[in-house]
Design a protein around this motif. Sequence first.
Motif, mmCIF file in Angstrom:
data_model
loop_
_atom_site.group_PDB
_atom_site.id
_atom_site.type_symbol
_atom_site.label_atom_id
_atom_site.label_comp_id
_atom_site.label_asym_id
_atom_site.label_seq_id
_atom_site.Cartn_x
_atom_site.Cartn_y
_atom_site.Cartn_z
ATOM 1 N N ARG A 1 112.896 -6.470 -23.827
ATOM 2 C CA ARG A 1 114.019 -6.007 -24.628
ATOM 3 C C ARG A 1 115.012 -7.144 -24.822
ATOM 4 N NH1 ARG A 1 117.234 -2.054 -20.292
ATOM 5 N NH2 ARG A 1 117.903 -3.704 -18.856
ATOM 6 N N ASP A 2 115.870 -6.968 -25.794
ATOM 7 C CA ASP A 2 116.910 -7.950 -26.095
ATOM 8 C C ASP A 2 118.259 -7.251 -26.137
ATOM 9 O OD1 ASP A 2 115.224 -10.298 -26.593
ATOM 10 O OD2 ASP A 2 114.511 -9.163 -28.338
ATOM 11 N N TYR B 1 114.455 -2.534 -27.579
ATOM 12 C CA TYR B 1 113.151 -2.853 -26.998
ATOM 13 C C TYR B 1 112.253 -3.500 -28.044
ATOM 14 C CZ TYR B 1 114.486 -0.410 -22.788
ATOM 15 O OH TYR B 1 115.124 -0.054 -21.629
ATOM 16 N N SER B 2 111.471 -4.462 -27.601
ATOM 17 C CA SER B 2 110.641 -5.247 -28.515
ATOM 18 C C SER B 2 109.515 -4.403 -29.084
ATOM 19 C CB SER B 2 110.050 -6.458 -27.781
ATOM 20 O OG SER B 2 111.071 -7.254 -27.221
ATOM 21 N N TYR C 1 120.725 -2.303 -25.761
ATOM 22 C CA TYR C 1 119.459 -3.028 -25.787
ATOM 23 C C TYR C 1 118.568 -2.510 -26.909
ATOM 24 C CZ TYR C 1 120.568 -4.658 -21.034
ATOM 25 O OH TYR C 1 121.166 -5.224 -19.935
#
Length: 363
Positions: free
Chosen positions: A36-37, A50-51, A48
């Motif tokens: 996640r970023d 999530y990718s 956040y």
Amino acid sequence: MALPTITIPDRLGAARTNLTDKLRRKPIADLRGMPRDIVEHRASFTLYRYSAVRGIEPRGRPVLLVPPLAAPALAFDLRRGCSLVEYFVHQGRPVYLADYGPVNFAHRGLGIEHWVDTVVPAAVDIVAAHSGADAVHLAGWSLGGIFTMFTAAAHPELPLASATAVASPFDLRRVPLLAVARPIDRVAGPLVGPAYRAMGGVPAPLTRLGFQISSLDKYLTKPLAMVVHADDRDFLAQLEGVDRFMASMYAYPGRTFGQLYHVVMRTNEFATGTMELAGRPVELAKIDVPVLVVAGTGDTLAPEAAVHHLLDLVTGSPDGRLVRAPGGHLGVLTGRAARRTTWPAMEVFFRQYDDSTSTADAR
């Protein structure tokens, strides 16, 4: 095609391997969080994203996950193979999480209105802007589901596609554990206020103890369960995930605990569908988006009757649905059975309201 037969020697061999790993303190569960970023970091929460999973086409409106207080947000991402986040990203759904982080003495003045009027609305707006979506699915667990519903009621201007509450009790008279606690409150109640105000809230060890009491039978029988399921690696992995969750409990901020204590022990205000927040009444009947309610059939902290009472309150919603799923308070969200019950039911509901036409028709 015939299924392979699992023999007693096979089970003994699996149990021996699992026991060896335990003795060597070798993890059985894969506790890595999903990638996640950080989208935005604020004083009161971190958002956040999530990718996305490579090779899976993104689809659908984003879902914003709303955790409760005290319990860590990792409940949504317990372990690989048993993670609500993992399930949704593999469906191609954009997944966001508002994480409040740990609570300390500095947060003692924060009440429910802080999350309903500030944190959750801000997170919804950021998700909509970041994803480019016209609306967001808002989904909360436990107290996070209560935050979700009161936010949807208090802020009709928010771009919401739907609102979901998982294991969120709204009629607290239907919670047997609280019926036991009320006679104690009549004796010890006068001491509660000064105690939590002096401490600034409820310390993490006490919130952990409360969670353990709510599932005391499982807590006491855990050693026996580990022996019975010694050959079941997935079962043991789930226990590891739950153990980490329990060890990560946070404190409750003082003002919020005071509000909840008043509602739980004295007024049962949630059950009326109206709560006084920041000097004005917030009515759940004002919710005008589709509502999904998920109740755990084995939940002692939020029994079915306490949870599905919410559907009696959201009279302005164009579509109110109840899903009954196996599991206790945490298990209904992220137990091993949730893979086949709770998560697919949520995804089916979200898909129905993934485009503006469906949402407009529902309204």
